[in-house]
Design a protein around this motif. Sequence first.
Motif, PDB file in Angstrom:
ATOM      1  N   CYS A   1       0.837  -1.202   0.000  1.00  6.85           N
ATOM      2  CA  CYS A   1       0.000   0.000   0.000  1.00  6.85           C
ATOM      3  C   CYS A   1       0.874   1.255   0.000  1.00  6.85           C
ATOM      4  CB  CYS A   1      -0.907  -0.027   1.229  1.00  6.85           C
ATOM      5  SG  CYS A   1      -1.902   1.464   1.468  1.00  6.85           S
TER       6      CYS A   1
ATOM      7  N   CYS B   1       0.139   3.141   3.703  1.00  2.00           N
ATOM      8  CA  CYS B   1       0.573   2.556   4.988  1.00  2.00           C
ATOM      9  C   CYS B   1       1.742   1.575   4.833  1.00  2.00           C
ATOM     10  CB  CYS B   1      -0.602   1.877   5.687  1.00  2.00           C
ATOM     11  SG  CYS B   1      -1.111   0.324   4.927  1.00  2.00           S
TER      12      CYS B   1
ATOM     13  N   HIS C   1      -8.180  -3.421   0.225  1.00  2.00           N
ATOM     14  CA  HIS C   1      -7.336  -2.887   1.295  1.00  2.00           C
ATOM     15  C   HIS C   1      -7.445  -1.373   1.335  1.00  2.00           C
ATOM     16  CE1 HIS C   1      -4.057  -1.969   3.965  1.00  2.00           C
ATOM     17  NE2 HIS C   1      -3.662  -1.092   3.062  1.00  2.00           N
TER      18      HIS C   1
ATOM     19  N   CYS D   1      -7.425  -0.464   5.010  1.00  2.00           N
ATOM     20  CA  CYS D   1      -6.257   0.355   5.356  1.00  2.00           C
ATOM     21  C   CYS D   1      -6.554   1.183   6.608  1.00  2.00           C
ATOM     22  CB  CYS D   1      -5.908   1.279   4.187  1.00  2.00           C
ATOM     23  SG  CYS D   1      -4.416   2.247   4.477  1.00  2.00           S
TER      24      CYS D   1
HETATM   25 ZN   LIG Z   1      -2.806   0.825   3.542  1.00  2.00          ZN
END
Ligand SMILES: [Zn+2]
Length: 146
Positions: free
Chosen positions: A22, A25, A34, A39
């Motif tokens: 991601c 993050c 996600h 997330c």
């Molecule tokens: Zn994330």
Amino acid sequence: MNNGLNTRAKLASFGFCQEHSCCICENSDETQDHLFFQCDYSQRVLQAVEKWCGFRVDVTMTVLAIPGSRMKGLKQLVHCQLWVSCYYHVWLERNTARLQAVVTSPAKLAERIITDAKTRIMSKVCKTKFGQDSVWLRKWGCLVIR
Ligand SMILES: [Zn+2]
């Protein structure tokens, strides 16, 4: 809606990208599920939006996909505009994180989402009559006094 966004996990599966975590993050594979539903950053943004507006925002929009949904009128309009704004701004934030390595605070992004949703709502209010739902409009600062 059709899993059409070019997330890192999707690009990596085609061999177009080495990274699959991601962009925001970096704790999980970057899939649409996600990014928008799991997330931690997106969850914090959504919580800030919900705290401000005072109700739960169903980002899956399953409530609107159910035939005969109880959600009608202004409530439906507000949910739809928040939903659109959440997706747009989280994706925009993801792209900013990828290209500039900068992430806006969840509270600041929530403010942008709410401002954007209010603008979208105000553009539709003049075309629709909401009757007793005008309390919602007043809370959102969208009431047009004639
Ligand atoms: Zn994330």
